[in-house]
Motif scaffolding. Structure first.
Motif, short mmCIF file in Angstrom:
data_model
loop_
_atom_site.label_atom_id
_atom_site.label_comp_id
_atom_site.label_asym_id
_atom_site.label_seq_id
_atom_site.Cartn_x
_atom_site.Cartn_y
_atom_site.Cartn_z
N LYS A 281 0.83 -1.21 0.00
CA LYS A 281 0.00 0.00 0.00
C LYS A 281 0.87 1.26 0.00
O LYS A 281 0.60 2.21 -0.74
CB LYS A 281 -0.96 0.02 1.20
CG LYS A 281 -2.05 -1.01 1.09
CD LYS A 281 -3.01 -0.71 -0.07
CE LYS A 281 -4.07 -1.79 -0.19
NZ LYS A 281 -4.89 -1.65 -1.42
N ALA A 282 1.91 1.27 0.84
CA ALA A 282 2.79 2.46 0.88
C ALA A 282 3.47 2.61 -0.47
O ALA A 282 3.57 3.73 -1.01
CB ALA A 282 3.83 2.30 1.99
N ALA A 283 3.89 1.50 -1.04
CA ALA A 283 4.55 1.56 -2.35
C ALA A 283 3.61 2.20 -3.37
O ALA A 283 4.00 3.07 -4.15
CB ALA A 283 4.94 0.16 -2.80
N ARG A 284 2.35 1.80 -3.34
CA ARG A 284 1.38 2.32 -4.32
C ARG A 284 1.18 3.84 -4.13
O ARG A 284 1.10 4.59 -5.11
CB ARG A 284 0.07 1.55 -4.13
CG ARG A 284 -0.90 1.71 -5.24
CD ARG A 284 -0.38 1.25 -6.61
NE ARG A 284 -1.06 1.95 -7.68
CZ ARG A 284 -0.49 2.75 -8.57
NH1 ARG A 284 0.81 2.94 -8.57
NH2 ARG A 284 -1.19 3.38 -9.48
N ILE A 285 1.10 4.26 -2.86
CA ILE A 285 0.91 5.69 -2.57
C ILE A 285 2.06 6.50 -3.17
O ILE A 285 1.85 7.49 -3.88
CB ILE A 285 0.84 5.93 -1.04
CG1 ILE A 285 -0.52 5.46 -0.52
CG2 ILE A 285 1.08 7.40 -0.70
CD1 ILE A 285 -0.62 5.44 0.99
N PHE A 286 3.28 6.02 -2.94
CA PHE A 286 4.41 6.83 -3.41
C PHE A 286 4.65 6.65 -4.91
O PHE A 286 5.23 7.52 -5.53
CB PHE A 286 5.64 6.57 -2.52
CG PHE A 286 5.41 7.13 -1.13
CD1 PHE A 286 5.34 8.51 -0.95
CD2 PHE A 286 5.20 6.30 -0.05
CE1 PHE A 286 5.07 9.04 0.31
CE2 PHE A 286 4.93 6.82 1.21
CZ PHE A 286 4.86 8.19 1.39
N ASP A 287 4.12 5.57 -5.49
CA ASP A 287 4.10 5.46 -6.95
C ASP A 287 3.25 6.57 -7.54
O ASP A 287 3.64 7.23 -8.52
CB ASP A 287 3.43 4.14 -7.39
CG ASP A 287 4.43 2.99 -7.44
OD1 ASP A 287 5.63 3.26 -7.38
OD2 ASP A 287 3.97 1.83 -7.52
N GLU A 334 -8.58 2.53 -5.35
CA GLU A 334 -7.63 1.44 -5.53
C GLU A 334 -6.80 1.22 -4.25
O GLU A 334 -6.60 0.09 -3.79
CB GLU A 334 -6.72 1.78 -6.71
CG GLU A 334 -5.66 0.74 -6.98
CD GLU A 334 -4.41 1.38 -7.57
OE1 GLU A 334 -3.35 0.76 -7.44
OE2 GLU A 334 -4.48 2.50 -8.12
N ILE A 335 -6.33 2.32 -3.64
CA ILE A 335 -5.47 2.18 -2.45
C ILE A 335 -6.32 1.86 -1.22
O ILE A 335 -5.89 1.12 -0.34
CB ILE A 335 -4.63 3.47 -2.23
CG1 ILE A 335 -3.75 3.75 -3.46
CG2 ILE A 335 -3.74 3.34 -0.99
CD1 ILE A 335 -3.13 5.13 -3.49
N GLY A 336 -7.51 2.44 -1.18
CA GLY A 336 -8.43 2.10 -0.09
C GLY A 336 -8.23 2.87 1.20
O GLY A 336 -8.63 2.42 2.27
N PHE A 337 -7.65 4.07 1.13
CA PHE A 337 -7.52 4.88 2.36
C PHE A 337 -8.84 5.60 2.63
O PHE A 337 -9.73 5.66 1.76
CB PHE A 337 -6.35 5.85 2.26
CG PHE A 337 -6.43 6.86 1.14
CD1 PHE A 337 -7.13 8.04 1.31
CD2 PHE A 337 -5.79 6.62 -0.08
CE1 PHE A 337 -7.21 8.96 0.27
CE2 PHE A 337 -5.86 7.53 -1.11
CZ PHE A 337 -6.58 8.71 -0.94
#
Ligand code: ADP
Ligand code: ASP
Ligand code: MG
Length: 423
Positions: A281-287, A334-337
């Motif tokens: 999830k963190a990877a996706r956010i910073f992508d 997609e990330i779900g936050f």
């Protein structure tokens, strides 16, 4: 003849009288037997004023047109300076960045110099002219459009030219007597630094000391060009930025633990609330942030609560805030936050020094100084030679002064600021 490159900042050429004063100074360098290339910034706060005007006309100006507009500031001062020099009987010619062969990438507002083809500059020098180059601008290699290199980037133009012309060093003339242990506008007791390494200066610049543009220092280090930062308002020697300093080569005991304190009001904080505590999830956010070409700085992730969700906060340049929020919102499903919080009332404070590599207790002393002032630390990040904290923006200047005193950096005298609005 020695070739020298001199750069004069906006506050050194704020009005007609200042332009004439700078012209006399350049004429003197010429009389001393040098070939002189001058890089000039826009007059006073001209770039900010052009920017304000653009925003009045259009809330989100097209980057290409904004660069067309902003580059006129430097074109004005370059032409005026050439007129003043010619009136002193010193032949001078002004050139835009594009005419001077400053070839850049195509990213408007933040282009990078790819190459300098100094043919015209060389010819102008050979013809006996003081050669004046408009700072902060170039031409895109691909589109042939005019580009700007980022705020404060005339410094970078100067060092890049110095490298391509084979100049021995580059002089940066500004409104203070060099690099100080902190911004003299915030800390009157700031002390002048006679010599500083590229490495430390890069950290200072990256942490908000706008006395030198970060990419100028990176360039100077790569090309090994010594940079002399000094005042255009007197003849005092200033600060030499080089690969090594005599002070530091010698006696380790003499080495200051902290070289300087820097602060930055230009960042904002985004908190992503309720991120599922799952791998990737963190990877996706910073992508998502990287795809928007946004550089982030301090990152903090809270411990995951019993809910299996966590909060992630990071800082970024305030000017990228809206784009980052838009990009994250687009990825929310997609990330779900759960939600996003945005806070631009923050300031970053950094203490910098190679001496901290060998001295324990620097963090404790720094945080004690803030605690004594009742200043709460919001975020922390460190490198080998830097500790940065994020605090409430209204407390930033007080925090800078407290850290400066705590590390014994206060000088007896008061630092002089000769001009400029600090904008
Ligand atoms: P110029 O117009 O000459 O480019 P800038 O305004 O970009 O000048 O940079 C000079 C200013 O940088 C100073 O007036 C000072 O307020 C600020 N500054 C920030 N940190 C420092 C520091 N550590 N030492 C000296 N000046 C600093
Ligand atoms: N005039 C530009 C600016 O204000 C570039 C510079 O002064 O270095 O950012
Ligand atoms: Mg500057």
């Amino acid at each position: 003849m020695a070739r020298i490159v001199q750069k004069y900042g906006g506050s050194s050429v704020a009005d007609a009288a200042s332009i004439k004063r700078v012209a006399r100074r350049i004429a003197r360098a010429r009389q001393e037997g040098n070939d002189v290339v001058v890089v000039i910034s826009a007059m006073g706060d001209a770039t900010d004023e052009l920017m304000d005007l653009a925003l009045e006309v259009s809330p989100q100006p097209q980057p290409r047109e904004l660069d067309m507009l902003l580059t006129t500031g430097e074109r004005q001062s370059a032409a005026l300076l050439a007129m003043a020099l010619n009136d002193l009987g010193v032949p001078a010619r002004s050139y835009t960045g594009s005419q001077a062969g400053v070839i850049t990438t195509g990213l408007h507002g933040n282009a990078r110099i790819i190459d300098i083809t100094p043919g015209r500059v060389n010819k102008s020098l050979e013809a006996g002219n003081i050669t004046i180059v408009a700072g902060f601008q170039g031409v895109s290699q691909d589109t042939k459009d005019v580009t700007t290199l980022g705020r404060g980037a005339s410094d970078t133009t100067a060092v890049a030219l110095a490298a391509s012309l084979g100049a021995e060093y580059c002089e940066i003339y500004t409104d203070v007597d060099g690099v100080f242990t902190a911004d003299p506008r915030i800390v009157p007791a700031a002390a002048p630094i006679p010599e500083i390494t590229y490495e430390e200066m890069m950290e200072m610049a990256a942490c908000g000391s706008k006395v030198l543009h970060l990419r100028c220092v990176e360039y100077a280090r790569r090309e090994n060009i010594p940079v002399h930062v000094r005042s255009s308002f007197d003849d005092k020697p200033g600060t030499w930025v080089t690969g090594h300093t005599d002070m530091k080569k010698g006696n380790e005991m003499e080495q200051a633990i902290i070289t300087g304190v820097a602060s930055d009001r230009g960042e904002a904080k985004i908190t992503i609330v309720g991120v599922p505590d799952q791998i990737g999830k963190a990877a996706r956010i910073f992508d998502v942030i990287a795809e928007a070409e946004i550089n982030i700085d301090v990152i903090v992730q809270n411990a995951s609560a019993a809910t299996g969700r966590t909060d992630i906060s990071f800082t970024l340049p305030m000017s990228d805030g809206k784009r980052a929020i838009d990009a994250l919102k687009a990825g929310q499903d997609e990330i779900g936050f759960e939600k996003l919080l945005y806070d631009d009332q923050i300031g970053k404070l950094s203490v910098i020094g190679v001496g901290m590599r060998t001295h324990p207790g620097v963090t404790a002393r720094f945080f004690d100084a803030l605690a004594e002032q009742d200043i709460n630390i919001d975020m922390i990040s460190t490198s080998e030679i830097r500790i940065s904290v994020v605090v409430e923006v209204d407390l930033l200047d007080r925090a800078v002064r407290a850290a400066h005193t705590a590390f014994g950096l206060d000088a007896d005298g008061e630092a002089v600021v000769y001009a400029g609005t600090g904008r």
